[in-house]
Design an enzyme around this catalytic site. Structure first.
Site, PDB file in Angstrom:
ATOM      1  N   ASP A 220       4.159  -3.609  -4.675  1.00 37.51           N
ATOM      2  CA  ASP A 220       3.880  -3.146  -3.313  1.00 37.51           C
ATOM      3  C   ASP A 220       5.203  -2.629  -2.739  1.00 37.51           C
ATOM      4  O   ASP A 220       6.069  -2.198  -3.493  1.00 37.51           O
ATOM      5  CB  ASP A 220       3.270  -4.302  -2.494  1.00 37.51           C
ATOM      6  CG  ASP A 220       2.417  -3.808  -1.327  1.00 37.51           C
ATOM      7  OD1 ASP A 220       2.773  -2.786  -0.720  1.00 37.51           O
ATOM      8  OD2 ASP A 220       1.402  -4.453  -1.001  1.00 37.51           O
ATOM      9  N   HIS A 243       6.222   0.638  -3.882  1.00 38.40           N
ATOM     10  CA  HIS A 243       5.701   1.590  -2.894  1.00 38.40           C
ATOM     11  C   HIS A 243       6.785   2.106  -1.948  1.00 38.40           C
ATOM     12  O   HIS A 243       6.488   2.659  -0.904  1.00 38.40           O
ATOM     13  CB  HIS A 243       4.545   0.972  -2.096  1.00 38.40           C
ATOM     14  CG  HIS A 243       3.355   0.603  -2.934  1.00 38.40           C
ATOM     15  ND1 HIS A 243       2.191   0.086  -2.400  1.00 38.40           N
ATOM     16  CD2 HIS A 243       3.143   0.672  -4.281  1.00 38.40           C
ATOM     17  CE1 HIS A 243       1.317  -0.137  -3.383  1.00 38.40           C
ATOM     18  NE2 HIS A 243       1.885   0.197  -4.527  1.00 38.40           N
TER      19      HIS A 243
END
Ligand SMILES: *[C@@H]1O[C@H](CO)[C@@H](O)[C@H](O)[C@H]1NC(C)=O
Ligand SMILES: *[C@@H]1O[C@H](CO)[C@@H](O)[C@H](O)[C@H]1NC(C)=O
Ligand SMILES: *[C@@H]1O[C@H](CO)[C@@H](O)[C@H](O)[C@H]1NC(C)=O
Ligand SMILES: *[C@@H]1O[C@H](CO)[C@@H](O)[C@H](O)[C@H]1NC(C)=O
Ligand SMILES: *[C@@H]1O[C@H](CO)[C@@H](O)[C@H](O)[C@H]1NC(C)=O
Ligand SMILES: *[C@@H]1O[C@H](CO)[C@@H](O)[C@H](O)[C@H]1NC(C)=O
Ligand SMILES: *[C@@H]1O[C@H](CO)[C@@H](O)[C@H](O)[C@H]1NC(C)=O
Length: 400
Positions: A220, A243
């Site tokens: 993430d 991310h």
């Protein structure tokens, strides 16, 4: 006789020095019954060592020597009498596997401690892989279980985390909440790129946080600065997979508070979905929330899908039925010396809010090319006010 008086004077002054400068003491968990055999749970021993260290009038160090230790969820609580609390992890700590620690918020927590230094070259291994398949809520967040963050700092002041490794978290690696003056350096955080919701470092409602020399590979955001993150300095971070480094998401509810004064410098993104991103929900608040004064400088992108991204219509699970323009005001953002490659066709995407257009966005020396030399990248702007200087590849869309 003279010697005796001298000796007594010497002892007297030593005692005075000792009481004015209480000594430092090491609290080795092994002396509290911890066994590093990879099987025995050491929670009780660790808590006893912490309690004694916390009461010590002087510099205290809790020591976890080399070895592999099983550890259940635990919270180390202050305030402490110690003038400085050290926590030295040389060994490997392992969390129990699924279904243990399912639906709880943290594995290892520190709460209300001033002058807390975590160090050592040890490893926190939350053994997350066994719980990831149960985090099956990609289409429905209201049905999502809570997976514990490996390490949480709550209301820590003047703290530091140095040299540690975190692998395979169940939820995120590290969360900093309600803290002030915390330095994180020389950390390595790692998890597979497809592990769900494994944020690297998440920072909320905290001031004066410095992150430097950190390597993050995760599933993430590498770093996420959420509601109330202020005066954050990030440098020498390598992110990928992951991310990217994000502000937000912000503005889902009125409870959110402003985010301001962030510097991200000399960082590299490698194979990430986003590089530097600001995300706000498409939601109407009863107030204007501010996200302002950010500097992104000397950033290298390597095969990043969306290197520069402002997304004010953030909606990760595509179920935001009544989308309205965001009430978050983004302003004073500078992107300077950003170069490298992108593989998503778009180098710069600034999708701001119709209700609160972005103000004072500056682009300076942007040099982004299509990965593998496949055509030119695009830049997309909506509702952006600002200026561009120096090199602009792809051509700037600000005020175009
Ligand atoms: C989702 O996770 C639950 C356990 O939390 C499990 O029983 C179920 O089989 C999983 N469903 C899918 C589709 O993987
Ligand atoms: C999400 O899950 C909840 C709880 O099971 C359910 O009430 C809701 O209808 C689901 N929403 C969607 C969009 O599937
Ligand atoms: C911002 O944080 C740094 C530490 O990272 C600190 O030295 C500095 O004084 C802070 N600035 C303000 C205005 O609080
Ligand atoms: C953050 O820490 C680094 C390394 O210790 C230091 O060089 C830098 O000045 C610090 N930044 C701030 C804003 O205090
Ligand atoms: C930039 O970061 C790298 C590590 O990612 C470090 O080796 C290098 O010294 C940094 N450069 C500067 C100018 O701070
Ligand atoms: C624009 O933002 C920069 C910092 O990002 C700031 O120094 C400058 O004062 C701002 N300009 C205006 C007109 O607000
Ligand atoms: C940009 O934002 C608008 C809402 O203002 C939204 O409808 C649109 O889908 C967004 N575009 C992209 C590419 O995200």
């Amino acid at each position: 006789m003279v010697d005796l008086i001298r000796w007594m004077l010497l002892m007297f002054s030593l005692i005075c020095i000792a009481s004015a400068h209480p000594q430092s003491k090491v609290f080795n968990v092994k002396s509290y019954g911890a066994v590093g055999d990879g099987k025995s749970d050491v929670s009780a021993a660790l808590l006893k060592a912490w309690d004694d260290a916390c009461k010590w009038h002087g510099r205290a160090d809790v020591l976890i020597p080399q070895g592999t230790y099983m550890l259940n969820s635990i919270v180390f609580k202050g305030p402490c009498k110690a003038s400085r609390m050290g926590f030295v992890i040389q060994g490997i700590l392992k969390a129990p596997t699924y279904p243990s620690l399912f639906n709880i918020d943290k594995w290892i927590g520190f709460l209300y401690v001033n002058k807390l230094i975590l160090s050592g070259h040890g490893t926190l291994d939350a053994q997350g892989a066994s719980s990831w398949p149960h985090h099956n809520c990609s289409n429905n967040y209201s049905h999502c279980p809570i997976l514990p963050i490996t390490l949480r700092f709550d209301f820590i002041t003047n703290g530091a985390i140095h040299g540690l490794n975190s692998i395979n978290p169940k939820g995120g690696h590290l969360m900093i909440f309600g803290c002030e003056n915390v330095i994180m350096r020389r950390l390595s955080l790692s998890a597979p790129g497809d592990s769900p919701n494994t944020d690297g470092i998440k920072i909320g409602e905290s001031n004066n946080i410095n992150i430097t020399s950190v390597k993050i590979a995760t599933g993430d955001d590498c770093i996420a600065m959420i509601s109330g993150a202020k005066n954050i300095s990030i440098s020498d971070v390598h992110c990928g997979p992951g991310h990217g480094i994000s502000v937000g998401s912000l503005g889902k509810t009125d409870a959110d508070i402003d985010v301001q004064d962030i510097v991200v410098k000399n960082c590299t993104f490698s194979g990430t979905s986003n590089g530097i991103r600001i995300k706000t929900w498409a939601a109407s608040l009863s107030k204007t929330l501010k996200a302002s004064n950010f500097l992104y400088q000397d950033i290298i992108m390597e095969k990043v899908y969306r290197p520069i991204n402002i997304d004010q219509a953030y909606c990760p699970n595509h179920d935001c039925s009544n989308q309205v323009p965001s009430s978050v005001q983004i302003s004073d953002v500078t992107y300077k010396n950003i170069k490298g490659s992108a593989n998503g066709g778009v180098g710069v995407q600034l999708n701001c809010s119709k209700r609160k257009p972005c103000q004072n966005i500056t682009m300076e020396n942007i040099d982004l090319w299509a990965y593998g030399g496949k055509g030119q990248l695009k830049s997309l702007c909506s509702f952006v006010k600002g200026a561009s200087h120096g090199k602009q590849i792809p051509p700037s869309c600000i005020n175009a």
